[in-house]
Structure formats: structure tokens, C-alpha cells
Design a protein around this motif. Structure first.
Motif, short mmCIF file in Angstrom:
data_model
loop_
_atom_site.label_atom_id
_atom_site.label_comp_id
_atom_site.label_asym_id
_atom_site.label_seq_id
_atom_site.Cartn_x
_atom_site.Cartn_y
_atom_site.Cartn_z
N ASP A 24 53.46 62.00 62.03
CA ASP A 24 53.58 60.81 61.52
C ASP A 24 54.61 59.76 61.46
O ASP A 24 55.17 59.41 60.51
CB ASP A 24 52.93 60.97 59.93
N GLN A 25 54.67 58.88 62.84
CA GLN A 25 54.95 57.58 62.91
C GLN A 25 56.66 58.07 62.76
O GLN A 25 57.12 58.05 62.26
CB GLN A 25 55.11 56.74 61.96
N SER A 64 55.87 50.48 56.19
CA SER A 64 56.34 49.43 57.51
C SER A 64 54.87 48.42 56.64
O SER A 64 55.89 47.58 57.11
CB SER A 64 55.75 50.37 59.01
#
Ligand code: HEM
Ligand code: EMZ
Length: 386
Positions: A24-25, A64
Motif C-alpha cells: 500500500d503506497q 499523505s
């Protein structure tokens, strides 16, 4: 149009290994797939914390796009309990008769429009306005506010095709900031005002803390409710016998709602951050790595649920974790359950059949897993009873 089935993509891996690793990211997640492990991990907040950097326990991570800590969701005991004690009575208001009558009227009005209209969309003409109008009751905000919330779409941090949308988050934040200021200058009898007046551990809540509660209230109860409502209605299209049965046996409504929450599992999973090297399911986990509690997989665990892939509105033993487990169990569940119960009741009373015309399914992608959670759009035709 395909039917209302929600397949279980986790069955094979759940049985063979019990966990799965996904990216995940760039911040990997070990998904826990068995009910027993999900419960044990949810309970053990010392080793599996919710109190990481804001946004990190959500999958996909929201690090983010936000820095506000959501309260009480991103706080561990004992502080978690102090916050929760302050707001819990407010979130129990859906048990009041007057609240239920108002909610029933909101649902009945929207159903009437849906049943008599042409080519209406279940998500945008029904589930989204229902979620937003119902939320005015929960917040005790004026009904007009719902129109603003409806304009934000089905998720406050995501848009279709974009798992994270920072500009949307700003719209919500500006709105909450303004409402909290207003609650100080002109206090009313709404949740914003309660938070700005309320005390936790003998001191006033800061505005940032109040904001953390409100962001969670708007974000947590949005796509979950919309998917639960849409999937319930779609279920009656392929299972008209269930609608008929609820009409004859209304005492089954509460059981049916629990079963729908199990089967639909509107929130697929939620993460925790590991605080020390440990093991789950005989799998080693490093400190500062992430796990997720996969409610959707746990709710189909064949070790616990008989015929887990069947939605049985009269299922007797149903220890599902669709609303979570242990101290962070869903604070909005009292409200969400009332929405679903009154929806089933009104459907049984006023609708004879549901037909799905066309729609676009909403599939989440988690590593190699693809999971249907509901619909982006779903055109329906309802047949009124009278
Ligand atoms: C927590 C699911 C509706 C507010 C949770 C959790 C789940 C969940 C699984 C546990 C998260 C965790 O352990 O990390 C659902 C489902 C819903 C729903 C399936 C609808 C069918 C709502 C609504 C609201 C809401 C309507 C409020 C408007 C919350 C809050 C928490 C929470 C505040 C955090 C509780 C805490 O940390 O103590 N929800 N939810 N939810 N939910 Fe819901
Ligand atoms: C968070 C989460 C809460 C997150 C209980 O779940 O719901 C998600 O939809 C939001 O994106 O920020 O509120």
C-alpha cells in the motif's frame, strides 16, 4: 445486470495460510484473514496500536492527505475510553422513539420518490441522500445541511478512480472548522456544540480534538452506510422471497440486518501498527510494520459460519465483526442499525419488487484480491405495493 452476490475473494488464502501480504503506497500490510486472529489482534492494543501517525491505520493509508487525528478511532486505551465516554451517550440517541420516527419518515419519503420515478439511481437518488439526511438526525443539525453533504459525493476522501483525493478532504475540513467556530459563537443543541462545550478528564476539548471527532463522524459512516443500503435493496431484486418473508415475519428484521452486515461487510478492513516484534498466525511481524483486521474475510470464515457465502436472513448464530471488535467497535452502529432496520421495514411495507436495470459495480483492489463492495451506480425499478 448481474445479481446482488458479494463474492468472497479470501477463501483460499484464509484456509491455507490465514494471512496475505499486500503493498500500500510502499508501506506494506499483512492482512489477517481468520476470525480468531482478527479478534485477538483487535483486542491487543498494546502490540497492535491504533495510535500511529494519523491516517496510517487506514488502508489505503491517508498519511499523505491528512494530519488531524481521528478521535476516538486513532487513540488507544486508556485515553480512548475517556473520549468515548464523553460522546457515547450522544451516539445512543438513535434508540429514542422520536429519532426513529423521524428516520422512518426520511426513508419513507425517499422510497416513495424512488418507487414512482423513472430511471432512478439507487446510489445517487436514494442511498446518498438517505445517508446524509439520516446524519442530520445524528448530529442534530438542520435538514438543509444534508444538501451540502450530498454534494460531496459518496466518500469524503476518495473519488471514483482515485483512492485518495486531498482536495476533497479540504472541503470537509473547512466546513467542520466553520461549524465548530459557529458552535462557540452561537452554541446550539448539536454535536458540534456538545464537543466545544464538553469536557474530557476535567478539561475542555481543544478545537483540533473536536475536529478529529467530526471528521471521523463524516468519513466513517458514509460509504459504509451507502453500500449497506444499496446492497440490501439489490439483494431483494435477486431474492424476492426474502422481502416477502420479512413482510410476513417482521420479527426477523433485526436478525436480517445483522446477517446483511456480516455478508456485505461494508468496511473491508482496518489497520493497526505493530509496536514490537511479534507473531500472528505463526507469521513473524516486525515492529513498526502494519497489519489489517480483515472484517470481510473474518465474516466468511468457514470455521465459524455455516454456509458462509449464503445470506440467510434467519441465521441464528452470528458472531460477525462487521462493526469491528473490542474497544474500537463501531460507535455509529446504533445509528446504522436503525437505518437498516427501518429500511427493511419500509421496504416490506411499501414495495412489492425490485428490478435491477443496469449499474456499475464497485470493486476494491487489495494486492491480488479483488472485492466487490457495492455499486458506483445502480439503476433500479421498484414496484410499489399499492
Ligand atoms: C468504527 C464499520 C457506520 C462511526 C468502526 C469499525 C468498523 C466500522 C469495522 C472498527 C474500526 C477499528 O477497529 O479500527 C462500520 C459499518 C458501518 C458503520 C459497517 C455501516 C454499516 C458508522 C456510522 C458512524 C460510524 C454511521 C457515525 C456516523 C464510527 C466511529 C468508529 C467506528 C466513530 C470508531 C470507534 C472507536 O474508535 O471507538 N466502524 N461503521 N460508523 N465507526 Fe463505524
Ligand atoms: C476513517 C475510517 C473510519 C477514514 C471506522 O472507519 O473510514 C474511512 O472511510 C475514512 O477514509 O479516514 O474515518
Amino acid at each position: 445486470m448481474k445479481d446482488s452476490e458479494i463474492p468472497d475473494p479470501f477463501a483460499q488464502v484464509r484456509a491455507s495460510k490465514g494471512y496475505a501480504e499486500i503493498d500500500d503506497q510502499g508501506d506494506p500490510v499483512t492482512m489477517l484473514l481468520r476470525l480468531k486472529d482478527v479478534r485477538k489482534t483487535a483486542h491487543n492494543y498494546q502490540t497492535f496500536t491504533s495510535e500511529a501517525v494519523p491516517g496510517r491505520i487506514v488502508v489505503p493509508s491517508e498519511v499523505s492527505i491528512r494530519s488531524t487525528r481521528q478521535i476516538p478511532f486513532e487513540v488507544d486505551p486508556p485515553m480512548h475510553g475517556a473520549y468515548r465516554a464523553m460522546i457515547e451517550p450522544w451516539f445512543k440517541r438513535p434508540l429514542q422513539e422520536k429519532y426513529q420516527e423521524q428516520l422512518r419518515a426520511i426513508i419513507a419519503d425517499l422510497l416513495k420518490v424512488l418507487a414512482h420515478g423513472e430511471k432512478l439511481d439507487l446510489v445517487y437518488d436514494f442511498a446518498l441522500p438517505l445517508q446524509s439526511r439520516a446524519l442530520t438526525l445524528l448530529l442534530n443539525s438542520p435538514m438543509e445541511e444534508a444538501e451540502t453533504w450530498i454534494s460531496w459525493g459518496t466518500h469524503v476522501f476518495r473519488s471514483e478512480g482515485e483512492a485518495l483525493d486531498g482536495s476533497k478532504a479540504d472541503v470537509l475540513y473547512d466546513y467542520i472548522d466553520a461549524k465548530l467556530d459557529q458552535a462557540v459563537s452561537h452554541p446550539g443543541d448539536d454535536l458540534f456544540s456538545l464537543l466545544m462545550q464538553g469536557e474530557v478528564e476535567g478539561r475542555k476539548l481543544s478545537k483540533e480534538e473536536a475536529k478529529g471527532v467530526m471528521v471521523l463522524t463524516f468519513a466513517g459512516g458514509r460509504d459504509t452506510v451507502i453500500n449497506a443500503v444499496t446492497n440490501a435493496m439489490a439483494h431483494f431484486a435477486s431474492h424476492p422471497e426474502d422481502l416477502e418473508r420479512l413482510r410476513r415475519e417482521p420479527e426477523l428484521i433485526n436478525t436480517a440486518v445483522e446477517e446483511m452486515i456480516r455478508y456485505f461487510s461494508p468496511l473491508t478492513h482496518m489497520g493497526r501498527v505493530v509496536t514490537e516484534d511479534t507473531q500472528v498466525c505463526e507469521h513473524a511481524l516486525k515492529a513498526d510494520s502494519r497489519v489489517s483486521l480483515c472484517w470481510a474475510s473474518a465474516n466468511r470464515d468457514e470455521a465459524v459460519f455455516e454456509e458462509p457465502n449464503q445470506l440467510k436472513i434467519d441465521r441464528k448464530v452470528n458472531p460477525h465483526v462487521g462493526f469491528g471488535f473490542s474497544h474500537h467497535n463501531c460507535l455509529g452502529a446504533t445509528h446504522a442499525r436503525q437505518v437498516m432496520r427501518l429500511l427493511l421495514k419500509e421496504m416490506a411495507a411499501s414495495i412489492s419488487s425490485v428490478e435491477l436495470i443496469e449499474g456499475r459495480e464497485n470493486w476494491e483492489v487489495w494486492g491480488d484480491f479483488r472485492r466487490k463492495v457495492g455499486y458506483h451506480q445502480l439503476q433500479v425499478k421498484l414496484q410499489p405495493r399499492h
